[in-house]
Design a protein around this motif. Structure first.
Motif, PDB file in Angstrom:
ATOM      1  N   TYR A   1      -4.278 -10.030  -4.219  1.00 46.13           N
ATOM      2  CA  TYR A   1      -4.474  -9.450  -2.872  1.00 46.13           C
ATOM      3  C   TYR A   1      -5.332 -10.356  -1.995  1.00 46.13           C
ATOM      4  CZ  TYR A   1      -6.213  -6.445   0.845  1.00 46.13           C
ATOM      5  OH  TYR A   1      -6.568  -5.967   2.079  1.00 46.13           O
TER       6      TYR A   1
ATOM      7  N   ASN B   1      -3.739 -13.095   0.924  1.00 50.08           N
ATOM      8  CA  ASN B   1      -4.531 -13.148   2.153  1.00 50.08           C
ATOM      9  C   ASN B   1      -5.347 -14.405   2.381  1.00 50.08           C
ATOM     10  OD1 ASN B   1      -3.612 -10.711   3.318  1.00 50.08           O
ATOM     11  ND2 ASN B   1      -4.735  -9.610   1.712  1.00 50.08           N
TER      12      ASN B   1
ATOM     13  N   ARG C   1       0.814  -1.220   0.000  1.00 48.61           N
ATOM     14  CA  ARG C   1       0.000   0.000   0.000  1.00 48.61           C
ATOM     15  C   ARG C   1       0.845   1.266   0.000  1.00 48.61           C
ATOM     16  NH1 ARG C   1      -5.601  -0.475   1.143  1.00 48.61           N
ATOM     17  NH2 ARG C   1      -6.176  -2.540   1.881  1.00 48.61           N
TER      18      ARG C   1
ATOM     19  N   HIS D   1       6.766  -8.040   7.969  1.00 50.78           N
ATOM     20  CA  HIS D   1       6.013  -7.528   9.120  1.00 50.78           C
ATOM     21  C   HIS D   1       5.212  -8.622   9.821  1.00 50.78           C
ATOM     22  CE1 HIS D   1       6.415  -3.095   8.251  1.00 50.78           C
ATOM     23  NE2 HIS D   1       6.898  -3.630   7.147  1.00 50.78           N
ATOM     24  N   ILE D   2       4.950  -9.716   9.131  1.00 49.44           N
ATOM     25  CA  ILE D   2       4.125 -10.782   9.728  1.00 49.44           C
ATOM     26  C   ILE D   2       5.052 -11.946  10.122  1.00 49.44           C
ATOM     27  CG2 ILE D   2       2.177  -9.996   8.313  1.00 49.44           C
ATOM     28  CD1 ILE D   2       2.352 -12.667   6.761  1.00 49.44           C
TER      29      ILE D   2
ATOM     30  N   ARG E   1      -7.862  -4.873  13.693  1.00 48.58           N
ATOM     31  CA  ARG E   1      -8.502  -5.146  12.403  1.00 48.58           C
ATOM     32  C   ARG E   1      -9.381  -6.364  12.630  1.00 48.58           C
ATOM     33  NH1 ARG E   1      -6.269  -7.453   8.653  1.00 48.58           N
ATOM     34  NH2 ARG E   1      -4.290  -7.865   9.687  1.00 48.58           N
TER      35      ARG E   1
ATOM     36  N   TRP F   1      -1.281 -15.560   4.177  1.00 52.86           N
ATOM     37  CA  TRP F   1      -1.674 -15.049   5.513  1.00 52.86           C
ATOM     38  C   TRP F   1      -1.981 -16.199   6.492  1.00 52.86           C
ATOM     39  CZ3 TRP F   1      -1.315 -10.314   7.745  1.00 52.86           C
ATOM     40  CH2 TRP F   1      -2.013 -10.121   8.933  1.00 52.86           C
TER      41      TRP F   1
ATOM     42  N   ASP G   1       7.196  -6.594   3.412  1.00 53.74           N
ATOM     43  CA  ASP G   1       6.140  -7.574   3.731  1.00 53.74           C
ATOM     44  C   ASP G   1       5.844  -8.686   2.716  1.00 53.74           C
ATOM     45  OD1 ASP G   1       4.726  -8.407   5.903  1.00 53.74           O
ATOM     46  OD2 ASP G   1       3.289  -6.774   5.902  1.00 53.74           O
ATOM     47  N   TYR G   2       4.932  -9.565   3.188  1.00 52.10           N
ATOM     48  CA  TYR G   2       4.666 -10.855   2.542  1.00 52.10           C
ATOM     49  C   TYR G   2       4.009 -10.744   1.167  1.00 52.10           C
ATOM     50  CZ  TYR G   2      -0.147  -9.992   4.010  1.00 52.10           C
ATOM     51  OH  TYR G   2      -1.394  -9.434   4.175  1.00 52.10           O
ATOM     52  N   GLN G   3       3.382  -9.607   0.880  1.00 57.25           N
ATOM     53  CA  GLN G   3       2.736  -9.481  -0.439  1.00 57.25           C
ATOM     54  C   GLN G   3       3.780  -9.377  -1.552  1.00 57.25           C
ATOM     55  OE1 GLN G   3       2.372  -7.181   2.038  1.00 57.25           O
ATOM     56  NE2 GLN G   3       0.206  -6.879   2.538  1.00 57.25           N
TER      57      GLN G   3
ATOM     58  N   ARG H   1     -10.537  -6.837   4.641  1.00 60.50           N
ATOM     59  CA  ARG H   1     -10.593  -8.003   3.729  1.00 60.50           C
ATOM     60  C   ARG H   1     -11.983  -8.644   3.742  1.00 60.50           C
ATOM     61  NH1 ARG H   1      -4.799 -10.020   6.262  1.00 60.50           N
ATOM     62  NH2 ARG H   1      -3.778  -8.041   5.877  1.00 60.50           N
TER      63      ARG H   1
END
Ligand code: F6P
Length: 442
Positions: free
Chosen positions: A89, A94, A16, A167-168, A253, A98, A143-145, A291
Motif C-alpha cells: 500500500y 503509493n 478499499r 481512476h488515476i 486529500r 502514484w 484502480d492502480y493498486q 498516507r
C-alpha cells in the motif's frame, strides 16, 4: 473452494471496501457500510445481481468475516498485514505507481521487495474474487493498486468477464517505460476484456504501449449528484467564518498532487498586492489526512502548514484568520454546507485523474451561484470547461483566475458558466458512468 461459496454474479474488487471500521470498548472490531459515490452508482447492479465486493477494510493484520449490507451486497474483506501495508500500500502503490502515474511530481522509488508485495497482494485479491464469483460472472476491478488482478483472474477463472477501470491518470509511454516491472503490469492489465480510463489521452497512452485483445476506452467518472442538491443555510455557514464578503474554499486529500501549496501562494500574492482585502476575505482549506507515514506526504504537510501560518501571520488580525485550515476529514453533510456557502472553489491539482471535488462543488450550486477555478491538469477540466481554467504550475495563473472569479461573482456570465457546468454534472452522473462501462463490458 466449495460451489456454494461462488455466490455472486457480479463482483466489484477495489483496494478499499466501502466500510467504516469501528472498535468497541472491549476492543472488538466491527465494520459499518459507508456508501461513497462508487457504491451509490453500483448499488442497483449489486442489488439486482447478487453482488459482492472484495476489498481491504483499512485495518492492519485483522481478519474480518464476510458480511452483508442492508441491500444484500456481501462484502468480503481481504487482510493486509503490517508488511503488506508498508510494501504493497504505502510502497509500491503509493511511493512507486502514484508518483510515476502523476507525471513524476515526486520521484518514484523502485524497490524489488515492494514489487513482490504488490504481486503477492494482487494474487490474494484475485484468489478471493475467484472463490466468490459464480460461473460466467462479471468482475469489475478498480484502480492502480490492482493492475495485476485481471491477468491473474483470467488464469484462475477463464469463464469470467473482467473489466478494469483506472481512476488515476495513465502516463505516456516515455514515463511508463521507467517501471522495471512494466511488462508484468501490462500483461496484468491486458487480462481485462474492457479497460476503462478517465480520458481519451490516457487510453491513447495505454494503446501506444502495444496491441492487446482488450477493448480500451475512456469513461470519465462522475458523482452521485442527489446528496448535493438539497439547499443548506448558507448564511449560517458564512456566519461561522465571520460573514466575509468573499469566501474561498479548497477541499483535498493532503497530497502533493493537489497543488495546495501553490494555491495558498497564489492567495498570498493577491493579498500582498492588495488585490484581495484580508479583512473581508476568508480562505477555508480542508486537507484530509492521507498516507501520513510517507515522507513526501509529510513534507507536503509541513510546507502547507508553514504557508498557512505565514499568511495568517502576515495578513490576519487579532480575532481574524484569513486562512482557516482544517487538517481533518469532514462528514459529507459538512462539506455540502461549505460547498454551497463558498463564492469561489479553488481546485488546483498539478495532475489529477478526474477530481470529484470540482464536480461536487458544481453539483451543490443548482441555483447557478458560485464560481470554480480549476486546474487544466485535472481530468474534470475536459467536462467542466466553463470553469476559470488555470495552470497550477504557474502561481500567477492561479492568482489571476481566482481574482477574475471573485470580480465576476454574481454576474450574468458567472451564472451562465455555473448553470452550464451544473447541467453537465447532472446529466453525466456516476450512475450513467457505471451503466456505460457495464454495457460496454457485457
Ligand atoms: O483515486 C485514487 C485513490 O487512491 C483511490 O483508489 C482511493 O480510494 C482514494 O484515492 C484514497 O486513497 P487511499 O485509499 O490511499 O486513502
Amino acid at each position: 473452494m466449495n460451489a456454494a461459496a461462488k455466490a455472486h454474479d457480479f463482483v466489484v474488487v477495489a483496494n478499499r471496501l466501502p466500510v467504516d471500521v469501528e472498535r468497541d470498548a472491549e476492543g472488538s472490531i466491527s465494520a459499518r457500510p459507508s456508501p461513497g459515490g462508487l457504491v451509490a452508482a453500483l448499488q442497483p447492479v449489486l442489488a439486482r445481481r447478487r453482488g459482492g465486493w472484495v476489498g481491504w477494510p483499512g485495518t492492519v493484520g485483522e481478519t474480518l468475516p464476510s458480511f452483508s449490507t442492508e441491500d444484500g451486497t456481501t462484502l468480503h474483506p481481504v487482510v493486509l498485514d503490517e508488511a503488506d501495508f508498508e510494501e504493497f500500500y504505502e510502497g509500491f502503490s503509493n511511493a512507486t505507481l502514484w508518483p510515476l502515474y502523476h507525471d513524476l511530481i515526486m520521484r518514484p522509488i523502485y524497490n524489488a521487495q515492494w514489487w513482490q508485495a504488490y504481486e503477492r497482494v494482487n494474487r490474494r485479491f484475485a484468489q478471493r474474487v475467484a472463490e466468490v464469483t459464480a460461473e460466467d460472472g462479471v468482475v469489475w476491478v478498480q484502480d492502480y493498486q490492482l493492475q495485476l488482478v485481471p491477468g491473474m483472474l483470467r488464469e484462475l477463472r477463464p469463464d469470467l468477464t473482467i473489466g478494469l477501470f483506472m481512476h488515476i491518470p495513465f502516463p505516456p509511454p516515455s514515463l511508463f517505460r521507467q517501471l522495471p516491472w512494466r511488462e508484468q503490469i501490462l500483461s496484468g492489465m491486458r487480462g481485462a476484456d474492457l479497460l476503462g480510463f478517465q480520458l481519451e489521452s490516457c487510453a491513447a497512452n495505454f494503446r501506444a504501449l502495444g496491441a492487446s485483445k482488450s477493448k480500451v476506452r475512456a469513461f470519465p467518472i462522475s458523482i452521485d449528484v442527489e446528496p448535493f442538491l438539497a439547499p443548506t443555510d448558507t448564511a449560517a455557514t458564512r456566519e461561522k467564518f465571520g460573514n466575509p464578503r468573499t469566501l474561498l474554499l479548497g477541499v483535498d486529500r493532503l497530497d502533493y498532487t493537489k497543488g495546495i501549496l501553490q494555491r495558498l501562494e497564489a492567495f498570498e500574492s493577491l493579498l500582498e498586492r492588495g488585490l484581495v482585502d484580508a479583512e473581508s476575505t476568508v480562505f477555508v482549506q480542508v486537507a484530509t489526512p492521507s498516507r501520513e507515514r510517507l515522507e513526501h506526504y509529510r513534507q507536503t504537510r509541513s510546507a502547507v502548514e508553514e504557508a498557512v501560518g505565514r499568511i495568517n501571520g502576515r495578513f490576519g488580525s487579532i480575532g481574524h484568520s484569513v486562512v482557516r485550515y482544517h487538517h481533518q476529514s469532514l462528514r459529507k453533510s459538512e462539506l455540502i454546507k461549505l460547498y454551497q456557502a463558498a463564492d469561489v472553489m479553488v481546485v488546483t491539482p498539478l495532475k489529477d485523474g478526474m477530481n470529484l471535488v470540482a464536480k461536487e462543488y458544481v453539483a451543490s450550486h443548482a441555483d447557478a451561484s458560485g464560481a470554480l477555478v480549476l486546474s487544466e491538469f485535472a481530468g474534470a477540466a475536459e467536462q467542466l470547461n466553463q470553469a476559470y481554467l488555470c495552470n497550477p504550475h504557474d502561481v500567477d495563473s492561479i492568482a489571476s483566475k481566482v481574482l477574475e472569479a471573485i470580480q465576476h461573482a454574481g454576474s450574468a456570465e458567472a451564472r451562465s458558466r455555473m448553470h452550464t457546468m451544473h447541467q453537465q454534472v447532472r446529466t453525466f452522473d456516476v450512475q450513467r458512468w457505471a451503466e456505460q462501462f457495464l454495457k460496454e463490458l457485457q
